[in-house]
Scaffold this motif. Structure first.
Motif, PDB file in Angstrom:
ATOM      1  N   MET A  95      -6.215   1.787   0.001  1.00 46.60           N
ATOM      2  CA  MET A  95      -5.379   2.598   0.856  1.00 46.60           C
ATOM      3  C   MET A  95      -4.256   3.438   0.627  1.00 46.60           C
ATOM      4  O   MET A  95      -3.430   2.587  -0.131  1.00 46.60           O
ATOM      5  CB  MET A  95      -5.452   2.475   2.563  1.00 46.60           C
ATOM      6  CG  MET A  95      -5.140   3.157   3.326  1.00 46.60           C
ATOM      7  SD  MET A  95      -3.278   4.047   3.077  1.00 46.60           S
ATOM      8  CE  MET A  95      -2.257   2.854   3.912  1.00 46.60           C
ATOM      9  N   LEU A 151      -7.304   2.335   9.065  1.00 48.67           N
ATOM     10  CA  LEU A 151      -7.763   2.979   8.353  1.00 48.67           C
ATOM     11  C   LEU A 151      -7.138   4.556   8.913  1.00 48.67           C
ATOM     12  O   LEU A 151      -5.952   4.291   9.456  1.00 48.67           O
ATOM     13  CB  LEU A 151      -9.671   4.004   9.475  1.00 48.67           C
ATOM     14  CG  LEU A 151     -10.656   2.728   9.077  1.00 48.67           C
ATOM     15  CD1 LEU A 151     -11.607   3.611  10.294  1.00 48.67           C
ATOM     16  CD2 LEU A 151     -10.580   2.754   7.570  1.00 48.67           C
ATOM     17  N   HIS A 152      -6.359   4.828   7.571  1.00 45.24           N
ATOM     18  CA  HIS A 152      -5.016   6.128   7.779  1.00 45.24           C
ATOM     19  C   HIS A 152      -4.980   7.442   7.379  1.00 45.24           C
ATOM     20  O   HIS A 152      -6.489   7.566   6.821  1.00 45.24           O
ATOM     21  CB  HIS A 152      -4.334   5.524   6.628  1.00 45.24           C
ATOM     22  CG  HIS A 152      -3.691   3.761   6.682  1.00 45.24           C
ATOM     23  ND1 HIS A 152      -2.548   3.882   7.710  1.00 45.24           N
ATOM     24  CD2 HIS A 152      -4.494   2.468   6.448  1.00 45.24           C
ATOM     25  CE1 HIS A 152      -2.366   2.998   7.989  1.00 45.24           C
ATOM     26  NE2 HIS A 152      -3.735   2.273   7.457  1.00 45.24           N
ATOM     27  N   ALA A 196      -8.826   3.872   3.306  1.00 42.94           N
ATOM     28  CA  ALA A 196      -9.512   2.450   3.699  1.00 42.94           C
ATOM     29  C   ALA A 196      -9.537   2.506   2.347  1.00 42.94           C
ATOM     30  O   ALA A 196      -9.243   2.647   0.959  1.00 42.94           O
ATOM     31  CB  ALA A 196     -10.068   2.599   4.042  1.00 42.94           C
ATOM     32  N   ARG A 236       0.924  -1.107  -0.176  1.00 41.99           N
ATOM     33  CA  ARG A 236       0.037   0.265  -0.103  1.00 41.99           C
ATOM     34  C   ARG A 236       0.952   1.572  -0.339  1.00 41.99           C
ATOM     35  O   ARG A 236       1.469   1.814   0.899  1.00 41.99           O
ATOM     36  CB  ARG A 236      -1.108   0.302   0.774  1.00 41.99           C
ATOM     37  CG  ARG A 236      -2.107  -0.718   1.432  1.00 41.99           C
ATOM     38  CD  ARG A 236      -2.810  -1.121  -0.358  1.00 41.99           C
ATOM     39  NE  ARG A 236      -4.018  -2.122   0.459  1.00 41.99           N
ATOM     40  CZ  ARG A 236      -3.813  -3.302  -0.480  1.00 41.99           C
ATOM     41  NH1 ARG A 236      -2.864  -3.244  -0.998  1.00 41.99           N
ATOM     42  NH2 ARG A 236      -5.111  -4.317   0.179  1.00 41.99           N
ATOM     43  N   CYS A 267      -6.095   8.189   0.184  1.00 40.91           N
ATOM     44  CA  CYS A 267      -7.954   7.194   0.332  1.00 40.91           C
ATOM     45  C   CYS A 267      -7.365   6.732   1.582  1.00 40.91           C
ATOM     46  O   CYS A 267      -6.643   6.095   1.741  1.00 40.91           O
ATOM     47  CB  CYS A 267      -8.146   6.489  -1.048  1.00 40.91           C
ATOM     48  SG  CYS A 267      -9.140   5.207  -0.471  1.00 40.91           S
TER      49      CYS A 267
END
Length: 299
Positions: free
Chosen positions: A277, A148-149, A91, A78, A89
């Protein structure tokens, strides 16, 4: 006419949503080796999960199903969009809807929308921060990565837990249950960023046993009838772009909000676009990027 999707959505009104979610929470945290290994391997086969992307690819290495479900991935799987003006993004998932906030309302599905004020727990002042702004709604399916980021680097201003229903958030339900995201239980996080205020709204759903953040831990459960808000006036958490900020213990939806004329979404992204993500969700507007550069030079 009652279609199968309509019947599926209507059936959820009578389900003991919170009780079922608590039961799922207990099941996914069971540490019986035989049970959890069988559950993990069945899930991998059913959803075609690519374990080669996982930081630990051995299904038996996870202490319970929930540890597997919220597994970390190898960083190289990712990559973070390198452009300094990219809004990443937060997720893996599918874009449910993406676009502009119009007259204080967000599109949920064809013929359905809901108010930003309702989404933010009735907080009208916070809703004004996103007047004429931009939103992106991302649905995480069971097979997706569930951490989640941060889309941008940000300083946490406040977090609010809003109790509510736990309808499913899949396409069939969003098309048939009005005000779905403003009815479901959710955790609202409000950050100050180089693009101004940014909200990440973590929406609960049936079988989502809990929602947690990296600075607080598990926010829900417990679930009560009272809205709870945490403020961070001193030593607030500061998270960098791409850093993990929370996770769903079972799948759900995240909604990203920005203010007016600060970001432009990627033109290629539309409803049903598959996203990962770290990819670019959009770009800072030229005006926002220039202001950010001036602030950094002053610093």
């Amino acid at each position: 006419m009652f279609t199968s999707e309509r019947l599926f959505a209507l059936g959820q009104y009578v389900l003991p949503q919170h009780r079922l979610s608590r039961l799922m929470g207990s099941i996914t945290r069971c540490r019986n080796t035989v049970f959890k290994d069988a559950m993990i391997r069945s899930f991998i086969k059913l959803y075609g999960v690519d374990m080669e992307q996982a930081l630990d690819p051995d299904p038996a290495a996870y202490g319970c199903f929930n540890e597997f479900f919220t597994r970390a991935l190898k960083p190289e799987t990712r990559p973070i969009a390198p452009a300094p003006d990219a809004v990443i993004c937060p997720a893996d998932g599918t874009v449910s809807r993406i676009g502009a906030i119009t007259e204080g309302r967000i599109i949920q599905a064809k013929g359905k929308n809901f108010s930003v004020t309702d989404l933010l727990g009735g907080h009208a002042q916070n809703a004004k921060l996103f007047a004429n702004g931009r939103f992106a709604t991302i649905y995480l399916s069971p097979r997706d990565y569930h951490r989640l980021h941060m889309p941008l680097s940000g300083t946490l201003r406040e977090m609010t837990h809003v109790p509510g229903k736990l309808f499913s958030v899949n396409a069939a339900t969003t098309a048939n249950v009005s005000n779905l995201f403003a009815r479901n239980e959710r955790v609202i996080t409000l950050f100050d960023t180089e693009a101004g205020p940014m909200a990440l709204v973590l929406v609960g759903a049936i079988f989502v046993a809990s929602i947690e953040t990296v600075w607080h831990g598990i926010v829900t459960p417990p679930t009560g009838a009272t809205l709870r808000t945490w403020h961070y006036p001193e030593n607030p958490p500061v998270l960098s772009r791409g850093q993990e900020m929370g996770r769903f213990n079972m799948g759900s939806t995240v909604i990203v909000l920005f203010g007016d004329n600060v970001v432009e979404w990627e033109e290629s992204l539309t409803a049903d676009s598959i996203v990962c993500m770290g990819q670019s969700l959009g770009r800072l507007t030229r005006q926002t990027a220039q202001s950010s550069d001036r602030l950094q030079r002053r610093g």
